[in-house]
Motif scaffolding. Structure first.
Motif, short mmCIF file in Angstrom:
data_model
loop_
_atom_site.label_atom_id
_atom_site.label_comp_id
_atom_site.label_asym_id
_atom_site.label_seq_id
_atom_site.Cartn_x
_atom_site.Cartn_y
_atom_site.Cartn_z
N ILE A 3 0.85 -1.18 0.00
CA ILE A 3 0.00 0.00 0.00
C ILE A 3 0.89 1.24 0.00
CG2 ILE A 3 -1.82 1.29 1.17
CD1 ILE A 3 -2.75 -1.29 2.44
N ASP A 4 0.78 2.04 -1.05
CA ASP A 4 1.50 3.30 -1.13
C ASP A 4 0.56 4.43 -0.71
OD1 ASP A 4 4.25 2.84 -2.69
OD2 ASP A 4 2.74 1.46 -3.49
N ILE A 175 -1.15 12.75 -9.49
CA ILE A 175 -1.72 12.90 -8.15
C ILE A 175 -1.78 14.39 -7.84
CG2 ILE A 175 -1.40 12.38 -5.70
CD1 ILE A 175 0.13 9.84 -6.61
N PHE A 180 -3.94 10.01 -1.10
CA PHE A 180 -4.05 9.20 -2.30
C PHE A 180 -3.38 7.87 -2.01
CE2 PHE A 180 -3.27 7.69 -6.57
CZ PHE A 180 -4.31 8.24 -7.31
N ILE A 182 -2.45 3.81 -3.33
CA ILE A 182 -2.30 2.84 -4.42
C ILE A 182 -2.07 1.46 -3.79
CG2 ILE A 182 -1.06 2.15 -6.49
CD1 ILE A 182 -0.17 5.04 -6.84
N ASN A 184 -1.24 -2.46 -4.25
CA ASN A 184 -0.61 -3.46 -5.13
C ASN A 184 -0.29 -2.89 -6.51
OD1 ASN A 184 -0.58 -5.44 -3.19
ND2 ASN A 184 -2.54 -6.34 -3.83
N ASN A 185 0.13 -1.63 -6.53
CA ASN A 185 0.52 -0.95 -7.78
C ASN A 185 -0.60 -0.94 -8.81
OD1 ASN A 185 3.28 -0.30 -7.14
ND2 ASN A 185 3.76 -2.46 -7.38
N GLU A 186 -1.82 -1.12 -8.36
CA GLU A 186 -2.93 -1.32 -9.31
C GLU A 186 -4.15 -0.48 -8.98
OE1 GLU A 186 -5.81 -5.05 -10.57
OE2 GLU A 186 -3.79 -5.46 -9.86
N VAL A 187 -4.67 -0.62 -7.79
CA VAL A 187 -5.92 0.06 -7.42
C VAL A 187 -5.60 1.43 -6.83
CG1 VAL A 187 -8.03 -0.07 -6.05
CG2 VAL A 187 -6.99 -2.16 -6.95
N LYS A 188 -6.14 2.47 -7.45
CA LYS A 188 -5.89 3.84 -7.00
C LYS A 188 -7.12 4.38 -6.28
CE LYS A 188 -2.63 4.68 -10.76
NZ LYS A 188 -2.27 5.53 -11.93
N ASN A 190 -8.53 7.80 -4.38
CA ASN A 190 -8.35 9.24 -4.16
C ASN A 190 -9.27 9.70 -3.03
OD1 ASN A 190 -7.58 11.87 -4.39
ND2 ASN A 190 -8.73 12.28 -6.26
N GLN A 205 -8.70 -7.58 -3.35
CA GLN A 205 -7.30 -7.90 -3.64
C GLN A 205 -6.90 -9.26 -3.07
OE1 GLN A 205 -4.81 -6.04 -5.54
NE2 GLN A 205 -6.84 -5.38 -6.25
#
Length: 209
Positions: A3-4, A175, A180, A182, A184-188, A190, A205
């Motif tokens: 998770i980013d 962004i 914000f 992200i 798994n580098n996939e689901v964004k 906001n 996921q």
């Protein structure tokens, strides 16, 4: 799960969003979790000594004093609903957040989320100046970081300049506001969203995995 999280440490909705996410994570059955914190400087032009908070916010938002108070009251009530304390009466300064993001970078992985919360608490509950090196060192020590080189590492000019570069990079990715997320580098995701929204995405996921 990776998770980013893109955030700024003076963003009340970032603190609310963090609470929603971590509440959802506490209900999940995740065995592996990699949380990565990324700086997003809302206004890097603010000097380390800060600006008077309400005047700065009125000018930034183009609001009257009454409109600004209404915004604060609404945001505070949204925080209270999920157990997040946002005491805008304590906040006296609009501050530069570079030092606080540098501290998060220096924190060991096991302490990063705890340090983030300590920074939020220092600003939104104690009204401390996050642009003050002594304040940041005190937060670090209270969180279990007590290195004699800490002040020097925090003040490293190249490292501090890199915070702004990373913030600019986030904007280059499209962004434009925080929080914000992200996954798994996939689901964004906001915005602060709700715990239920995060629960649903996390479960999706997990089912893919």
């Amino acid at each position: 799960m990776q998770i980013d999280i893109f955030h700024d440490t003076v963003c009340p909705w970032c603190r609310i969003g963090k609470k929603h996410l971590f509440d959802a994570l506490s209900e999940s059955k995740l065995e592996e979790l990699d949380i990565r914190w990324h700086p997003f400087l809302l206004d890097n032009s603010v000097p380390n000594e800060g600006y008077e908070f309400r005047d700065f916010m009125q000018q930034r938002k183009g609001m009257s004093a009454q409109q600004l108070q209404q915004m604060f009251d609404y945001t505070r009530s949204m925080g209270e609903a999920v157990g997040v304390n946002l005491d805008f009466e304590k906040v006296r300064l609009a501050v530069n957040t570079t030092l606080s993001h540098r501290l998060i970078e220096l924190a060991p992985s096991s302490l990063k989320s705890q340090v983030v919360e300590a920074i939020y608490q220092a600003y939104f509950e104690e009204g401390l100046n996050l642009g003050n090196i002594d304040v940041i060192v005190a937060i670090a020590k209270s969180s279990g970081m007590d290195s004699p080189e800490l002040a020097q590492q925090l003040n490293d000019k190249n490292a501090r300049d890199a915070i702004a570069i990373k913030s600019d990079h986030a904007r280059s990715l499209g962004i434009n506001s925080v929080p914000f997320f992200i996954i798994n580098n996939e689901v964004k995701i906001n915005g602060s969203q709700s715990k239920e929204t995060f629960n649903s995405i996390i479960n999706d996921q997990l089912s893919i995995k």
